[in-house]
Write a protein that holds these residues in place. Structure first.
Motif: not given
Length: 181
Positions: A14-16, A139-160
């Motif tokens: 799955s995408r998940t 919360a990850v929108l399905e429309s964000q999955i093609p650019a997942l790195g752009e969502v996850l990098a700032p998230w990881a920087d913030r939560v690490a």
């Protein structure tokens, strides 16, 4: 440090699963690791979760989840919340099974109106099981999955930093409880 992604999508491949795997690797690297992590994909275990008795695959999954230091818990959003498959697995865990674990809730969704579900539904479940949840869920929108790195990098920087602090606190608590039974 052990990082585990727990994926509650009933569909294999799955995408998940893709989002959770990438999120676990990203947070592992954000914590100074090499991106190594384990994945528990519940799609293969569904028929065994409600069957009587134990099943080797379920027991291995349970062990990986309860021994994780960092647990990324991911589900697609079904009917405004996480899946019954994820709930069935987590219901098999004893009280405080995630004590000493830092959990990061993650929901994949098709509509931004469901974004609060990660905080309103998934976070309380993880806290009920004893996990520390030091940061807002993702919360990850399905429309964000093609650019997942752009969502996850700032998230990881913030939560690490929050995860690192929670890990230190959890280790101190474990040491304190071990010294004073």
């Amino acid at each position: 440090m052990s990082v585990v992604a727990l994926v509650g999508n009933p569909r294999a491949g799955s995408r998940t699963l893709a989002v959770a795997t990438e999120a676990a690797g990203t947070i592992s690297r954000g914590l100074g690791g090499e991106g190594r992590h384990e994945v528990v994909d519940l799609s293969a275990l569904g028929p065994h979760l409600l069957a009587p008795g134990s099943h080797a695959g379920v027991e291995v999954a349970r062990e990986l989840v309860t021994e994780a230091e960092v647990l990324v818990v991911a589900s697609p959003t079904y009917k405004g919340t996480y899946t019954g498959l994820l709930k069935s697995f987590l219901d098999r865990l004893p009280p405080d099974a995630l004590a000493g674990t830092v959990a990061l809730p993650l929901l994949v969704m098709g509509d931004p109106r469901h974004a609060l579900a990660v905080e309103v539904h998934l976070r309380p479940l993880l806290v009920e099981l004893g996990a520390a949840v030091p940061s807002p869920g993702l919360a990850v929108l399905e429309s964000q999955i093609p650019a997942l790195g752009e969502v996850l990098a700032p998230w990881a920087d913030r939560v690490a930093p929050q995860v690192a602090g929670a890990l230190k606190s959890a280790r101190k608590d474990v040491g304190r409880f071990a010294a004073h039974p």
